[in-house]
Write a protein that holds these residues in place. Structure first.
Motif, mmCIF file in Angstrom:
data_model
loop_
_atom_site.group_PDB
_atom_site.id
_atom_site.type_symbol
_atom_site.label_atom_id
_atom_site.label_comp_id
_atom_site.label_asym_id
_atom_site.label_seq_id
_atom_site.Cartn_x
_atom_site.Cartn_y
_atom_site.Cartn_z
ATOM 1 N N ALA A 113 -2.897 3.208 11.269
ATOM 2 C CA ALA A 113 -3.213 2.716 9.931
ATOM 3 C C ALA A 113 -4.697 2.445 9.716
ATOM 4 O O ALA A 113 -5.203 2.633 8.604
ATOM 5 C CB ALA A 113 -2.412 1.442 9.647
ATOM 6 N N GLU A 114 -5.417 1.988 10.727
ATOM 7 C CA GLU A 114 -6.795 1.531 10.517
ATOM 8 C C GLU A 114 -7.699 2.600 9.908
ATOM 9 O O GLU A 114 -8.387 2.326 8.907
ATOM 10 C CB GLU A 114 -7.398 1.000 11.812
ATOM 11 C CG GLU A 114 -8.818 0.498 11.619
ATOM 12 C CD GLU A 114 -9.380 -0.216 12.831
ATOM 13 O OE1 GLU A 114 -10.606 -0.458 12.856
ATOM 14 O OE2 GLU A 114 -8.606 -0.539 13.746
ATOM 15 N N PRO A 115 -7.752 3.834 10.457
ATOM 16 C CA PRO A 115 -8.642 4.820 9.827
ATOM 17 C C PRO A 115 -8.238 5.167 8.399
ATOM 18 O O PRO A 115 -9.107 5.443 7.553
ATOM 19 C CB PRO A 115 -8.542 6.035 10.754
ATOM 20 C CG PRO A 115 -7.331 5.825 11.573
ATOM 21 C CD PRO A 115 -7.146 4.353 11.694
ATOM 22 N N ARG A 156 -9.503 2.231 6.208
ATOM 23 C CA ARG A 156 -10.966 2.261 6.063
ATOM 24 C C ARG A 156 -11.399 3.408 5.148
ATOM 25 O O ARG A 156 -12.298 3.243 4.316
ATOM 26 C CB ARG A 156 -11.627 2.391 7.437
ATOM 27 C CG ARG A 156 -11.496 1.135 8.287
ATOM 28 C CD ARG A 156 -12.424 1.133 9.481
ATOM 29 N NE ARG A 156 -12.247 -0.060 10.291
ATOM 30 C CZ ARG A 156 -12.809 -1.237 10.022
ATOM 31 N NH1 ARG A 156 -13.581 -1.372 8.956
ATOM 32 N NH2 ARG A 156 -12.601 -2.279 10.816
ATOM 33 N N ALA A 157 -10.742 4.561 5.283
ATOM 34 C CA ALA A 157 -11.091 5.697 4.426
ATOM 35 C C ALA A 157 -10.773 5.397 2.964
ATOM 36 O O ALA A 157 -11.532 5.769 2.059
ATOM 37 C CB ALA A 157 -10.353 6.946 4.896
ATOM 38 N N TYR A 158 -9.673 4.704 2.722
ATOM 39 C CA TYR A 158 -9.295 4.367 1.342
ATOM 40 C C TYR A 158 -10.283 3.370 0.736
ATOM 41 O O TYR A 158 -10.717 3.523 -0.414
ATOM 42 C CB TYR A 158 -7.888 3.791 1.312
ATOM 43 C CG TYR A 158 -7.422 3.425 -0.077
ATOM 44 C CD1 TYR A 158 -7.096 4.406 -1.007
ATOM 45 C CD2 TYR A 158 -7.318 2.094 -0.470
ATOM 46 C CE1 TYR A 158 -6.677 4.081 -2.286
ATOM 47 C CE2 TYR A 158 -6.902 1.753 -1.744
ATOM 48 C CZ TYR A 158 -6.575 2.748 -2.647
ATOM 49 O OH TYR A 158 -6.174 2.416 -3.914
ATOM 50 N N LEU A 159 -10.657 2.348 1.484
ATOM 51 C CA LEU A 159 -11.604 1.353 0.980
ATOM 52 C C LEU A 159 -12.960 1.989 0.686
ATOM 53 O O LEU A 159 -13.639 1.612 -0.276
ATOM 54 C CB LEU A 159 -11.756 0.219 1.992
ATOM 55 C CG LEU A 159 -10.557 -0.719 2.101
ATOM 56 C CD1 LEU A 159 -10.676 -1.609 3.335
ATOM 57 C CD2 LEU A 159 -10.417 -1.577 0.851
ATOM 58 N N LEU A 160 -13.340 2.970 1.486
ATOM 59 C CA LEU A 160 -14.604 3.657 1.239
ATOM 60 C C LEU A 160 -14.510 4.520 -0.006
ATOM 61 O O LEU A 160 -15.403 4.494 -0.868
ATOM 62 C CB LEU A 160 -14.964 4.515 2.456
ATOM 63 C CG LEU A 160 -16.243 5.349 2.336
ATOM 64 C CD1 LEU A 160 -17.463 4.457 2.130
ATOM 65 C CD2 LEU A 160 -16.409 6.226 3.581
ATOM 66 N N ARG A 161 -13.415 5.265 -0.136
ATOM 67 C CA ARG A 161 -13.287 6.179 -1.272
ATOM 68 C C ARG A 161 -13.069 5.439 -2.586
ATOM 69 O O ARG A 161 -13.689 5.752 -3.602
ATOM 70 C CB ARG A 161 -12.106 7.138 -1.034
ATOM 71 C CG ARG A 161 -11.855 8.083 -2.200
ATOM 72 C CD ARG A 161 -10.667 8.990 -1.932
ATOM 73 N NE ARG A 161 -9.438 8.256 -1.719
ATOM 74 C CZ ARG A 161 -8.716 7.709 -2.689
ATOM 75 N NH1 ARG A 161 -9.120 7.791 -3.949
ATOM 76 N NH2 ARG A 161 -7.607 7.062 -2.414
ATOM 77 N N PHE A 207 1.043 2.065 -6.820
ATOM 78 C CA PHE A 207 1.383 3.274 -6.061
ATOM 79 C C PHE A 207 0.212 4.246 -6.153
ATOM 80 O O PHE A 207 0.080 4.974 -7.133
ATOM 81 C CB PHE A 207 2.644 3.945 -6.618
ATOM 82 C CG PHE A 207 3.907 3.172 -6.402
ATOM 83 C CD1 PHE A 207 4.623 3.271 -5.221
ATOM 84 C CD2 PHE A 207 4.391 2.323 -7.386
ATOM 85 C CE1 PHE A 207 5.780 2.549 -5.021
ATOM 86 C CE2 PHE A 207 5.549 1.604 -7.199
ATOM 87 C CZ PHE A 207 6.255 1.713 -6.016
ATOM 88 N N ASP A 208 -0.631 4.252 -5.148
ATOM 89 C CA ASP A 208 -1.718 5.218 -5.072
ATOM 90 C C ASP A 208 -1.382 6.170 -3.925
ATOM 91 O O ASP A 208 -1.520 5.817 -2.746
ATOM 92 C CB ASP A 208 -3.053 4.509 -4.830
ATOM 93 C CG ASP A 208 -4.246 5.453 -4.963
ATOM 94 O OD1 ASP A 208 -4.039 6.681 -4.835
ATOM 95 O OD2 ASP A 208 -5.364 4.968 -5.188
ATOM 96 N N PHE A 209 -0.914 7.361 -4.269
ATOM 97 C CA PHE A 209 -0.431 8.313 -3.270
ATOM 98 C C PHE A 209 -1.540 9.159 -2.665
ATOM 99 O O PHE A 209 -1.258 10.077 -1.904
ATOM 100 C CB PHE A 209 0.626 9.225 -3.901
ATOM 101 C CG PHE A 209 1.965 8.558 -4.088
ATOM 102 C CD1 PHE A 209 2.883 8.498 -3.053
ATOM 103 C CD2 PHE A 209 2.306 7.987 -5.305
ATOM 104 C CE1 PHE A 209 4.114 7.894 -3.223
ATOM 105 C CE2 PHE A 209 3.533 7.371 -5.482
ATOM 106 C CZ PHE A 209 4.447 7.317 -4.442
ATOM 107 N N ARG A 210 -2.778 8.856 -2.965
ATOM 108 C CA ARG A 210 -3.892 9.641 -2.413
ATOM 109 C C ARG A 210 -4.174 9.173 -0.981
ATOM 110 O O ARG A 210 -5.097 8.435 -0.701
ATOM 111 C CB ARG A 210 -5.115 9.495 -3.304
ATOM 112 C CG ARG A 210 -4.923 10.104 -4.695
ATOM 113 C CD ARG A 210 -6.070 9.780 -5.619
ATOM 114 N NE ARG A 210 -6.144 8.343 -5.899
ATOM 115 C CZ ARG A 210 -7.077 7.780 -6.651
ATOM 116 N NH1 ARG A 210 -8.023 8.531 -7.194
ATOM 117 N NH2 ARG A 210 -7.074 6.477 -6.859
ATOM 118 N N VAL A 211 -3.329 9.637 -0.076
ATOM 119 C CA VAL A 211 -3.398 9.268 1.339
ATOM 120 C C VAL A 211 -3.439 10.547 2.162
ATOM 121 O O VAL A 211 -2.788 11.532 1.819
ATOM 122 C CB VAL A 211 -2.173 8.423 1.761
ATOM 123 C CG1 VAL A 211 -2.357 7.890 3.177
ATOM 124 C CG2 VAL A 211 -1.933 7.277 0.794
ATOM 125 N N ALA A 212 -4.190 10.514 3.255
ATOM 126 C CA ALA A 212 -4.243 11.671 4.158
ATOM 127 C C ALA A 212 -2.983 11.696 5.011
ATOM 128 O O ALA A 212 -2.995 11.432 6.219
ATOM 129 C CB ALA A 212 -5.492 11.592 5.028
#
Length: 245
Positions: free
Chosen positions: A128-130, A133-138, A93-98
């Motif tokens: 979902a895609e952006p 991608r933002a999560y994989l980058l961060r 559970f990683d809740f760090r989502v925009a």
């Protein structure tokens, strides 16, 4: 899910006792000797049928039940150009989502230092895609991950019980039999336990209809969690943290 499906089909294909038929089920009829399933232009007869299809029409409007109807999931199987994943650790559970606080989370299931399933779960429809991608980058500094596979779907989040019996010869399995954990959307080990129980009864010469064991206490706790998630979603990350601790 896609990986498990491929592995299971590949294993079954090596055993001549099994036959895999791909196609859309057009009809299902039951008689005293068993059941007949129409798949494409084929009619397949069986003694028992196990049906995992879930229909939203099965959800009942009942003021005594709490319905958080939809949990959306979008998953990518990704390959990284270098070792970025820890195959000995899962992120659940990683809740760090925009997104609105507590209404979306990621989980990551690595099976090698370079490959993992990365899943976005939300309570609201999203692009979902952006977000992926933002999560994989961060989280992993991946700017251009190779996407090997993907999955998407919607899970029914409710503490409504579902019957496992669909007739004299048809046994519901999976989400259709109520195997989804209402408060988290997790189902895999519950499905495996239920299927193992079915196999044991059939091997003993019985029928597959023994109902899955259910706890009224757990159903009550699921309902409390669902109501909290809907009414006070920003508090959910702290609740999960406390539960894990």
């Amino acid at each position: 899910q896609c990986h498990l499906q491929r592995e299971t089909k590949a294993r079954l294909a090596t055993d001549p006792r099994h036959r895999i038929v791909e196609g859309r089920v057009r009809g299902l009829t039951v008689d005293e000797d068993g059941a007949v399933i129409s798949v494409g232009d084929q009619a397949l007869r069986a003694r028992w049928v196990f049906d995992s299809r879930f229909h939203l029409s099965a959800l009942q409007v009942d003021e005594r039940r709490f319905h958080l109807l939809h949990q959306y999931f979008h998953g990518w199987v990704v390959r990284a150009p270098s070792d970025v994943f820890d195959p000995g650790a899962a992120t659940l559970f990683d809740f760090r989502v925009a997104a609105a606080p507590g209404r979306a989370f990621f989980y990551v299931l690595p099976w090698s230092p370079r490959e993992a399933l990365v899943e976005l779960v939300t309570l609201d429809p999203v692009d979902a895609e952006p977000l992926l991608r933002a999560y994989l980058l961060r989280a992993f500094a991946l700017t251009a991950p190779e996407i090997l596979d993907h999955e998407a779907g919607v899970s029914p989040m409710t503490e409504q019980p579902f019957s496992s019996r669909q007739g004299a010869r048809v046994r519901r399995i999976g989400i259709a039999a109520g195997m989804l954990k209402p408060s988290t959307g997790y189902a895999l080990t519950r499905i495996l336990d239920d299927c193992a129980a079915i196999v044991r009864r059939l091997e003993a010469g019985g029928d597959p209809f023994a109902p899955p064991r259910a706890s009224r206490l757990f159903r009550l706790l699921d309902a409390v969690m669902l109501e909290a998630w809907e009414a006070e979603s920003a508090e959910i990350p702290g609740i999960f943290t406390a539960l894990f601790r």
